[in-house]
Design a protein around this motif. Structure first.
Motif, PDB file in Angstrom:
ATOM      1  N   UNK A  73       0.828  -1.215   0.000  1.00  0.00           N
ATOM      2  CA  UNK A  73       0.000   0.000   0.000  1.00  0.00           C
ATOM      3  C   UNK A  73       0.859   1.260   0.000  1.00  0.00           C
ATOM      4  N   UNK A  74       2.002   1.201   0.664  1.00  0.00           N
ATOM      5  CA  UNK A  74       2.910   2.362   0.645  1.00  0.00           C
ATOM      6  C   UNK A  74       3.472   2.574  -0.760  1.00  0.00           C
ATOM      7  N   UNK A  75       3.757   1.477  -1.455  1.00  0.00           N
ATOM      8  CA  UNK A  75       4.209   1.601  -2.842  1.00  0.00           C
ATOM      9  C   UNK A  75       3.099   2.200  -3.712  1.00  0.00           C
ATOM     10  N   UNK A  76       1.876   1.746  -3.460  1.00  0.00           N
ATOM     11  CA  UNK A  76       0.719   2.278  -4.190  1.00  0.00           C
ATOM     12  C   UNK A  76       0.645   3.797  -4.044  1.00  0.00           C
ATOM     13  N   UNK A  77       0.849   4.288  -2.822  1.00  0.00           N
ATOM     14  CA  UNK A  77       0.769   5.732  -2.568  1.00  0.00           C
ATOM     15  C   UNK A  77       1.871   6.486  -3.317  1.00  0.00           C
ATOM     16  N   UNK A  78       3.074   5.931  -3.339  1.00  0.00           N
ATOM     17  CA  UNK A  78       4.193   6.566  -4.035  1.00  0.00           C
ATOM     18  C   UNK A  78       3.898   6.692  -5.529  1.00  0.00           C
ATOM     19  N   UNK A  79       3.413   5.614  -6.123  1.00  0.00           N
ATOM     20  CA  UNK A  79       3.160   5.607  -7.565  1.00  0.00           C
ATOM     21  C   UNK A  79       1.967   6.492  -7.911  1.00  0.00           C
ATOM     22  N   UNK A  80       0.934   6.443  -7.079  1.00  0.00           N
ATOM     23  CA  UNK A  80      -0.267   7.242  -7.373  1.00  0.00           C
ATOM     24  C   UNK A  80       0.036   8.737  -7.331  1.00  0.00           C
ATOM     25  N   UNK A  81       0.881   9.137  -6.406  1.00  0.00           N
ATOM     26  CA  UNK A  81       1.246  10.554  -6.312  1.00  0.00           C
ATOM     27  C   UNK A  81       1.969  11.024  -7.556  1.00  0.00           C
ATOM     28  N   UNK A  82       2.749  10.127  -8.141  1.00  0.00           N
ATOM     29  CA  UNK A  82       3.563  10.530  -9.287  1.00  0.00           C
ATOM     30  C   UNK A  82       2.853  10.315 -10.621  1.00  0.00           C
ATOM     31  N   UNK A  83       2.169   9.174 -10.766  1.00  0.00           N
ATOM     32  CA  UNK A  83       1.583   8.834 -12.057  1.00  0.00           C
ATOM     33  C   UNK A  83       0.087   9.110 -12.145  1.00  0.00           C
ATOM     34  N   UNK A 113      10.967   2.418  -6.387  1.00  0.00           N
ATOM     35  CA  UNK A 113       9.943   3.073  -7.200  1.00  0.00           C
ATOM     36  C   UNK A 113      10.062   4.595  -7.122  1.00  0.00           C
ATOM     37  N   UNK A 114      10.260   5.101  -5.900  1.00  0.00           N
ATOM     38  CA  UNK A 114      10.380   6.550  -5.725  1.00  0.00           C
ATOM     39  C   UNK A 114      11.588   7.089  -6.490  1.00  0.00           C
ATOM     40  N   UNK A 115      12.712   6.376  -6.410  1.00  0.00           N
ATOM     41  CA  UNK A 115      13.922   6.818  -7.108  1.00  0.00           C
ATOM     42  C   UNK A 115      13.730   6.771  -8.623  1.00  0.00           C
ATOM     43  N   UNK A 116      13.133   5.699  -9.115  1.00  0.00           N
ATOM     44  CA  UNK A 116      12.912   5.552 -10.562  1.00  0.00           C
ATOM     45  C   UNK A 116      11.996   6.648 -11.097  1.00  0.00           C
ATOM     46  N   UNK A 117      10.879   6.867 -10.420  1.00  0.00           N
ATOM     47  CA  UNK A 117       9.909   7.844 -10.905  1.00  0.00           C
ATOM     48  C   UNK A 117      10.414   9.287 -10.758  1.00  0.00           C
ATOM     49  N   UNK A 118      11.263   9.528  -9.771  1.00  0.00           N
ATOM     50  CA  UNK A 118      11.783  10.889  -9.571  1.00  0.00           C
ATOM     51  C   UNK A 118      12.690  11.341 -10.708  1.00  0.00           C
ATOM     52  N   UNK A 119      13.218  10.374 -11.452  1.00  0.00           N
ATOM     53  CA  UNK A 119      14.128  10.693 -12.559  1.00  0.00           C
ATOM     54  C   UNK A 119      13.382  10.983 -13.862  1.00  0.00           C
ATOM     55  N   UNK A 120      12.066  10.814 -13.853  1.00  0.00           N
ATOM     56  CA  UNK A 120      11.261  11.109 -15.040  1.00  0.00           C
ATOM     57  C   UNK A 120      10.703  12.525 -14.889  1.00  0.00           C
ATOM     58  N   UNK A 121      11.020  13.448 -15.780  1.00  0.00           N
ATOM     59  CA  UNK A 121      10.509  14.812 -15.667  1.00  0.00           C
ATOM     60  C   UNK A 121       8.970  14.835 -15.622  1.00  0.00           C
ATOM     61  N   UNK A 122       8.434  15.678 -14.778  1.00  0.00           N
ATOM     62  CA  UNK A 122       6.991  15.742 -14.589  1.00  0.00           C
ATOM     63  C   UNK A 122       6.258  16.005 -15.905  1.00  0.00           C
ATOM     64  N   UNK A 123       6.849  16.824 -16.749  1.00  0.00           N
ATOM     65  CA  UNK A 123       6.186  17.172 -18.012  1.00  0.00           C
ATOM     66  C   UNK A 123       6.063  15.984 -18.958  1.00  0.00           C
ATOM     67  N   UNK A 124       6.815  14.887 -18.678  1.00  0.00           N
ATOM     68  CA  UNK A 124       6.726  13.694 -19.528  1.00  0.00           C
ATOM     69  C   UNK A 124       5.650  12.723 -19.053  1.00  0.00           C
ATOM     70  N   UNK A 125       5.141  12.928 -17.842  1.00  0.00           N
ATOM     71  CA  UNK A 125       4.176  11.983 -17.273  1.00  0.00           C
ATOM     72  C   UNK A 125       2.746  12.357 -17.645  1.00  0.00           C
TER      73      UNK A 125
END
Length: 298
Positions: A221-231, A286-298
């Motif tokens: 569930x903590x992973x879910x929260x990390x991904x949902x915030x970003x994607x 997951x947090x490290x991987x997603x943080x390297x993707x620029x927000x404008x690309x998501x």
């Protein structure tokens, strides 16, 4: 490299995994390393029965299988005559697709909660309508196991599922069938293998009784929260159904093990989506991987 396949369960707490295996050996070693009944060892089977009873399948006989694919193989062997098939959702679990090619559906296949791959949750009315589409309904409870009772269970029903997502290293499936059909299933099982791993059955038993499965679920569930915030989008504790806005981003996800959406469709639809598995990557990865993707690309 982050693993987005979702093909296994990775926990950050290695000590918890070690302690659970030690408990199986110390407390049930003599039983866990021996032969047992084809349907399952007594204590684990009773624990499975109680779990499925909470989900609305208390009148069914339960038995362990090797995997979800093995459960579906048994269902097909018992119920499908030549020319008959199982009618699945679209999109759906890949394991059911080999049984979906025909014109005469003998059964409807549904995942009531957090349908794989898109996370859809069925209403009671939708499940009632599914009951009208074929003589039997097959409920895949893989992602419903920790979520409570199904809102509707058909009179003619079978439950299947995988227990692998509950705890690392666990490799088991299950079936819940009408009691009068249990002998047919057991005879086919005996012809294929004496029984599934007794050790795995006791690992399931200890993981559930100790509460370790709930610790693992809270981590997911903590992973879910990390991904949902970003994607955003459809995010469950197990997987994400995502439509990448660019080919570059799509290729990046696929290179890390994500599955094309079309692989989950009997008609080849949903090619614009990918299924990201988040069971196989820790919260930090997951947090490290997603943080390297620029927000404008998501």
């Amino acid at each position: 490299m982050v693993d987005l396949s979702g093909s296994w369960l990775k926990l950050g707490d290695a000590d918890l995994v070690k302690a659970l295996h030690e408990t199986v050996v110390k407390e049930f070693g003599k039983k866990a390393l021996q032969y047992t009944d084809t349907a399952g060892a007594p204590e684990p089977r009773e624990e499975l029965r109680r779990l499925l009873e909470r989900l609305g399948f208390g009148r069914h006989a339960v038995l362990f299988t090797a995997s979800l694919a093995d459960s579906l193989r048994l269902v097909a062997e018992v119920h499908l005559d030549p020319g008959e098939c199982i009618s699945p959702e679209d999109p759906t679990q890949r394991e059911v697709l080999p049984y979906a090619k025909c014109g005469r559906p003998k059964a409807v296949y549904v995942q009531p909660y957090w349908r794989c791959p898109d996370g859809y949750i069925y209403t009671a009315e939708e499940l009632r309508r599914a009951e009208e589409e074929a003589p039997m309904v097959i409920y895949d409870l893989t992602y419903s196991l920790l979520r409570g009772e199904a809102p509707h269970v058909a009179k003619r029903s079978i439950a299947v599922g995988s227990l692998d997502i509950l705890f690392p290293g666990l490799h088991l499936g299950f079936l819940a069938v009408p009691p009068e059909l249990e002998p047919y299933y057991l005879s086919i099982q005996e012809g294929a293998y004496l029984h599934v791993s007794t050790y795995m059955q006791y690992l399931f038993y200890v993981a559930l009784r100790s509460g370790a499965v709930y610790e693992a679920f809270r981590e997911l569930q903590r992973r879910q929260a990390v991904v949902k915030e970003r994607l955003g989008g459809s995010v469950t504790p197990y997987f994400v159904w995502y439509k990448p806005p660019s080919q570059r981003l799509r290729d990046m996800f696929l290179s890390h093990g994500a599955v094309p959406g079309s692989a989950h469709s009997r008609t080849g639809r949903f090619a614009e989506y990918v299924r990201l598995g988040i069971t196989s990557a820790t919260e930090e990865e997951l947090a490290d991987f997603l943080s390297k993707i620029p927000l404008q690309e998501l």
